[in-house]
Design a protein around this motif. Structure first.
Motif, mmCIF file in Angstrom:
data_model
loop_
_atom_site.group_PDB
_atom_site.id
_atom_site.type_symbol
_atom_site.label_atom_id
_atom_site.label_comp_id
_atom_site.label_asym_id
_atom_site.label_seq_id
_atom_site.Cartn_x
_atom_site.Cartn_y
_atom_site.Cartn_z
ATOM 1 N N LEU A 155 0.822 -1.214 0.000
ATOM 2 C CA LEU A 155 0.000 0.000 0.000
ATOM 3 C C LEU A 155 0.858 1.267 0.000
ATOM 4 N N GLY A 156 2.166 1.080 0.140
ATOM 5 C CA GLY A 156 3.067 2.238 0.207
ATOM 6 C C GLY A 156 2.900 3.004 1.513
ATOM 7 N N LEU A 157 2.501 2.281 2.554
ATOM 8 C CA LEU A 157 2.210 2.923 3.836
ATOM 9 C C LEU A 157 3.480 3.107 4.666
ATOM 10 N N GLU A 158 3.615 4.304 5.220
ATOM 11 C CA GLU A 158 4.819 4.583 6.020
ATOM 12 C C GLU A 158 4.427 4.940 7.455
ATOM 13 N N GLY A 159 5.425 4.925 8.320
ATOM 14 C CA GLY A 159 5.231 5.478 9.661
ATOM 15 C C GLY A 159 4.542 4.554 10.642
ATOM 16 N N LEU A 160 4.611 3.240 10.441
ATOM 17 C CA LEU A 160 4.015 2.323 11.418
ATOM 18 C C LEU A 160 5.117 1.650 12.236
ATOM 19 N N THR A 161 4.874 1.558 13.536
ATOM 20 C CA THR A 161 5.843 0.925 14.429
ATOM 21 C C THR A 161 5.236 -0.347 14.991
ATOM 22 N N LEU A 162 6.045 -1.402 15.038
ATOM 23 C CA LEU A 162 5.570 -2.672 15.597
ATOM 24 C C LEU A 162 5.945 -2.746 17.077
ATOM 25 N N GLU A 163 4.926 -2.890 17.926
ATOM 26 C CA GLU A 163 5.172 -3.063 19.364
ATOM 27 C C GLU A 163 4.829 -4.507 19.730
ATOM 28 N N LEU A 164 5.711 -5.102 20.509
ATOM 29 C CA LEU A 164 5.569 -6.529 20.840
ATOM 30 C C LEU A 164 5.597 -6.736 22.341
ATOM 31 N N ASN A 165 4.877 -7.742 22.787
ATOM 32 C CA ASN A 165 4.984 -8.136 24.192
ATOM 33 C C ASN A 165 4.593 -9.606 24.311
ATOM 34 N N SER A 166 4.884 -10.198 25.464
ATOM 35 C CA SER A 166 4.380 -11.537 25.737
ATOM 36 C C SER A 166 3.596 -11.480 27.042
ATOM 37 N N LEU A 167 2.401 -12.074 27.039
ATOM 38 C CA LEU A 167 1.577 -12.099 28.256
ATOM 39 C C LEU A 167 1.744 -13.410 29.007
ATOM 40 N N GLY A 168 2.570 -14.320 28.482
ATOM 41 C CA GLY A 168 2.806 -15.591 29.158
ATOM 42 C C GLY A 168 1.594 -16.500 29.127
ATOM 43 N N THR A 169 1.634 -17.521 29.968
ATOM 44 C CA THR A 169 0.496 -18.447 30.062
ATOM 45 C C THR A 169 -0.485 -17.899 31.106
ATOM 46 N N PRO A 170 -1.712 -18.398 31.138
ATOM 47 C CA PRO A 170 -2.670 -17.930 32.155
ATOM 48 C C PRO A 170 -2.100 -18.109 33.571
ATOM 49 N N GLU A 171 -1.315 -19.191 33.777
ATOM 50 C CA GLU A 171 -0.774 -19.466 35.123
ATOM 51 C C GLU A 171 0.266 -18.403 35.510
ATOM 52 N N TYR A 263 -5.960 -13.455 25.188
ATOM 53 C CA TYR A 263 -4.583 -13.587 24.697
ATOM 54 C C TYR A 263 -3.681 -14.395 25.633
ATOM 55 N N THR A 264 -2.759 -15.120 25.018
ATOM 56 C CA THR A 264 -1.694 -15.816 25.735
ATOM 57 C C THR A 264 -0.409 -15.531 24.968
ATOM 58 N N ARG A 265 0.704 -15.515 25.669
ATOM 59 C CA ARG A 265 2.004 -15.299 25.008
ATOM 60 C C ARG A 265 2.015 -14.034 24.135
ATOM 61 N N THR A 266 2.386 -14.201 22.833
ATOM 62 C CA THR A 266 2.632 -13.024 21.983
ATOM 63 C C THR A 266 1.422 -12.099 21.836
ATOM 64 N N VAL A 267 1.629 -10.809 22.053
ATOM 65 C CA VAL A 267 0.649 -9.803 21.630
ATOM 66 C C VAL A 267 1.424 -8.729 20.868
ATOM 67 N N PHE A 268 0.754 -8.105 19.906
ATOM 68 C CA PHE A 268 1.434 -7.051 19.162
ATOM 69 C C PHE A 268 0.465 -5.984 18.673
ATOM 70 N N GLU A 269 0.994 -4.816 18.431
ATOM 71 C CA GLU A 269 0.205 -3.724 17.855
ATOM 72 C C GLU A 269 1.071 -2.961 16.873
ATOM 73 N N TRP A 270 0.467 -2.565 15.772
ATOM 74 C CA TRP A 270 1.115 -1.634 14.841
ATOM 75 C C TRP A 270 0.559 -0.251 15.156
#
Ligand code: HAM
Length: 426
Positions: A155-171, A263-270
């Motif tokens: 799409l020729g889209l610019e200016g997006l940042t990838l944010e990552l985290n892990s929420l682990g298991t429910p335990e 969610y479990t483990r990986t979560v991400f947002e652009w």
């Protein structure tokens, strides 16, 4: 005159100018998703309310405050879907296509949340969602992210940042949650009203607070990453390696907790800093426990959803006018004989794949050329008695400097193809 009725607050009409850009995004997304082997699924807009309480979580903002729920004529409690993941899992269990299978699916359509409307936040909004089932390894998480990268590039889209985290298991999350709650309770006097409300029910969402006054407490709070279980940590590290290997830049954001409970483990947002407060354009993650939670046999899963309104707005800011959709030519018809012949000529041109808007309703040359201009067509094709006699049309380049040429009708298709760059004459 009686008072005109207006649209429901937070629900927008998409006018033709806007729809063109939406279609471009949709078509590009479809091509990208198909290139990775994802198949479209179409799901109902209405689901039983219980589905969302059991998946998104009964204590979340969405389920507590934002759902459009009602009793139908049979007394069933139904909800206009606030998101697509729950319905997709429900459909997978009901149709038996999840157990022991790998499924790569996508969907698109409207979602409904009774939020406070503002720029980028609506009560009816649209998502393109992707869900993959049956794979528990982080190469799938990486594939989902790479698919996003390919879409942004296409799409020729610019200016997006990838944010990552892990929420682990429910335990591991439960252990962390207990510790976080103890920490926050000890600082109750520093919490704002919203956070006090969340303290008992959903303390991790406090980490997501945008209130500047809350930032010092949040900065001091225990870090989720220090409480991850061993498997989740390995999973997260391996995802990081895949992304580095593929040249995808990301930022680890330990405060990224998401507003849905599955969610479990990986979560991400652009995210983008170009859209003000509503900065998330696309979001997702793993939900390995959800299939079982909704009554299916356990199946790992991960996915994401793109917010169409935000994505389209970001594109519009970057390039104000998409060119797709405009007709290649507008047919100007002068006189009765031209009117008759014109309809046939227009059909011939369309048979050759050209987009032609044909003038209807008569009128003089000046008025018709005005309409031609408004149609955004590149060419006006003028047909009058003289042209009919010579078997020609007079072609006016609407975007050039008043250039006008006479073209024989036998070569008109080639002429238009060549000039519009649709096909080079051989
Ligand atoms: P979500 O974060 O709630 O996740 O929504 C995904 C995206 O939809 C957001 O990043 C945003 O762009 C857009 N969005 C959400 N609410 C609104 C709104 N009120 N107005 C305009 N845009 C909005 C989900 O919905 C998950 N189902 C994503 C997912 C799929 N996770 C795994 N698979």
């Amino acid at each position: 005159m009686s008072k005109a009725i207006q649209a429901v607050r937070g629900m927008n009409d998409l006018l033709p100018e806007t729809v063109e850009r939406w279609q471009l995004v949709e078509a590009t997304a479809r091509d990208v998703l198909h290139a990775y082997g994802y198949r479209e699924i179409r799901l109902p807009l209405l689901e039983k309310s219980e589905l969302f309480a059991r998946s998104i979580g009964s204590q979340t903002d969405i389920v507590e405050k934002e759902m459009y729920s009602f009793e139908d004529r049979n007394g069933d409690n139904l909800t206009l879907r606030p998101e697509g993941t729950a319905g997709c899992v429900r459909a997978g269990i009901e149709n038996g296509f999840l157990h022991n299978q790998i499924q790569r699916l996508w969907y698109a359509g409207p979602m409904f949340r009774h939020e406070r409307p503002q720029k980028g936040r609506y009560r009816q909004f649209h998502q393109i969602g992707v869900e993959a089932f049956g794979i528990d390894t982080p190469d799938l998480d990486a594939e989902l992210i790479l698919m996003c990268v390919r879409l942004w590039k296409s799409l020729g889209l610019e200016g997006l940042t990838l944010e990552l985290n892990s929420l682990g298991t429910p335990e591991s999350r439960a252990t962390y949650r207990a510790k976080l709650t103890r920490f926050l309770k000890a600082r109750r006097d520093q919490l704002d009203e919203d956070s006090l409300r969340r303290l008992e029910k959903n303390p991790m969402r406090i980490l997501d607070s945008k209130n500047p006054a809350m930032q010092p407490v949040i900065a001091e709070a225990p870090n989720l990453h220090d409480h991850l279980d061993e498997d989740s940590r390995t999973h997260f590290d391996r995802l990081g390696e895949y992304l580095k290997e593929s040249g995808v830049a990301y930022r680890i954001n330990p405060r990224l907790v998401r507003g849905l409970d599955y969610y479990t483990r990986t979560v991400f947002e652009w995210t983008t800093d170009r859209l003000g407060a509503q900065s998330a354009v696309c979001a997702g993650g793993r939900f390995d426990g959800l299939v079982e939670q909704l009554g299916g046999r356990p199946a790992p899963a991960a996915g994401f959803a793109i917010g169409m309104e935000r994505l389209v707005e970001l594109l519009a800011r970057q390039s104000p006018s998409p060119s797709s959709g405009a007709p290649e030519a507008y047919l100007v018809l002068l006189g009765e004989s031209a009117g008759k012949h014109g309809l046939r000529l227009a059909e011939c041109l369309r048979n050759a794949g050209l987009r032609i808007e044909c003038h209807c309703g008569g009128g003089g040359l000046k008025a018709q050329l005005k309409r031609a201009d408004r149609s955004r067509a590149r060419f006006a094709l003028m047909l009058g008695d003289e042209e009919l006699q010579d078997n020609t049309v007079t072609v006016k380049d609407m975007r050039g400097k008043d250039v006008q040429v006479s073209v024989h009708q036998d070569v008109l298709i080639d002429f238009l193809n060549e000039r519009t760059g649709r096909r080079v004459k051989t």
